[in-house]
Design an enzyme around this catalytic site. Structure first.
Site, PDB file in Angstrom:
ATOM      1  N   ASN A 159     -10.044   5.057   1.436  1.00 22.82           N
ATOM      2  CA  ASN A 159      -9.342   4.824   0.376  1.00 22.82           C
ATOM      3  C   ASN A 159      -9.585   5.685  -0.477  1.00 22.82           C
ATOM      4  O   ASN A 159     -10.365   6.731  -0.449  1.00 22.82           O
ATOM      5  CB  ASN A 159      -9.639   3.368  -0.287  1.00 22.82           C
ATOM      6  N   ASP A 163      -9.836   0.889  -4.335  1.00 23.83           N
ATOM      7  CA  ASP A 163      -8.961   0.827  -3.357  1.00 23.83           C
ATOM      8  C   ASP A 163      -8.332   2.441  -3.460  1.00 23.83           C
ATOM      9  O   ASP A 163      -8.885   3.365  -3.807  1.00 23.83           O
ATOM     10  CB  ASP A 163      -7.691  -0.200  -3.410  1.00 23.83           C
ATOM     11  N   GLU A 223       0.771  -1.081   0.117  1.00 26.35           N
ATOM     12  CA  GLU A 223       0.027  -0.026  -0.122  1.00 26.35           C
ATOM     13  C   GLU A 223       0.823   1.313   0.138  1.00 26.35           C
ATOM     14  O   GLU A 223       2.162   1.309   0.157  1.00 26.35           O
ATOM     15  CB  GLU A 223      -0.962   0.000   1.344  1.00 26.35           C
TER      16      GLU A 223
END
Length: 282
Positions: free
Chosen positions: A143, A193, A15
């Site tokens: 997100n 995301d 991430e």
């Protein structure tokens, strides 16, 4: 345009990739592995932490801002030393930080979520001019935090709702009015995301479980799709020469049969340039 593997190190939950514009260097996180990783040309490095870390911005050439499950920290790249700037839900052991990004005004937006993705356990905050303000609450998985080139629009998503929202900002970068739906992915069953905005104001969204990054024009129209080999594509970032390399982190979290391409970082050269990440002002 199929992406190629950029870095083969496996992340359980890759991430938060970002390209440091002064160093010409990509940084990203393995949240569940509690690591910060980097690659510059053929040089790789990583740092390990005693808590979850998830997102970063750059303060200067040698210093990052890092978001962890307990706070926002200054982090020295050369020394690995960190010092607390602001606590972040430090009193709540059930939550951790997730997606975050610097805004065009020197602020830093950061989302929190339950460590078991408990419904509505998280929030989105903004650190700016020495204080942290909660912007949105009752978020499950925050997100897609990113910003339009003119600084007057922010984007964010609560992934389980399968919508990316558009939030108007005032002249100082604070939300004004209610957010509106920018892209609704419910009909396609897609999970938004992380996202990043390019120099033309289009939004590139990594879609968890779909192995792809999709580009949406400023009016929300789907423009193109970049497939990646990792099924859980988690967040894109622009970097490289002319900011035309699209980097994409992926994850193995939740996969019962992880393949070699799951959890690595990908890259694909684009015809459209990205935007340099904004400096965090502290």
């Amino acid at each position: 345009m199929q992406a190629a593997v950029y870095d083969e190190r496996i992340c359980e939950l890759g991430e938060g990739p970002f390209w440091h514009p002064e160093r010409g260097q990509l940084f990203w996180f393995d949240i569940l592995g509690r690591r910060l990783l980097t690659r510059a040309a053929d040089r790789t490095q990583e740092w390990r932490f005693d808590e979850h870390v998830s997102a970063a911005g750059w303060i200067d050439r040698d210093t990052l801002l890092i978001a962890s499950e307990t706070g926002l920290y200054r982090f020295g790249i050369a020394t690995g030393a960190r010092s607390l700037l602001h606590p972040l839900e430090a009193e709540n052991p059930e939550t951790r930080s997730n997606d975050g990004r610097a805004d065009p005004f020197g602020g830093f937006w950061i989302g929190t979520m339950g460590k078991r993705a408990q419904d509505g356990a998280g929030a989105i905050y903004r650190m700016h001019e020495g204080r942290i303000v909660k912007l949105f609450d009752a978020i499950t998985i925050p997100n897609s935090i990113c910003f339009a080139p003119d600084g007057r629009t922010a984007y964010f998503a609560d992934t389980p709702r399968r919508q990316i929202l558009r939030q108007p900002l005032d002249a100082a970068g604070w939300p004004t009015g209610a957010p509106a739906v920018f892209v609704d992915l419910n009909a396609e069953g897609l999970n938004p995301d992380g996202s990043v905005v390019d120099a033309e104001g289009a939004l590139w969204n990594a879609q968890w479980g779909a192995g792809r990054v999709a580009r949406y024009l400023p009016d929300g129209t789907l423009d193109r799709v970049v497939p990646v080999g990792g099924r859980h594509s988690s967040c894109p970032a622009f970097g490289g020469a002319g900011l035309r390399d699209l980097f994409v982190t992926t994850a193995r979290e939740g996969l019962s049969d992880p393949q070699p391409g799951d959890g690595v970082v990908y890259s694909a050269v684009q015809t459209i340039a990205g935007l340099a990440e904004h400096r965090v002002s502290i």
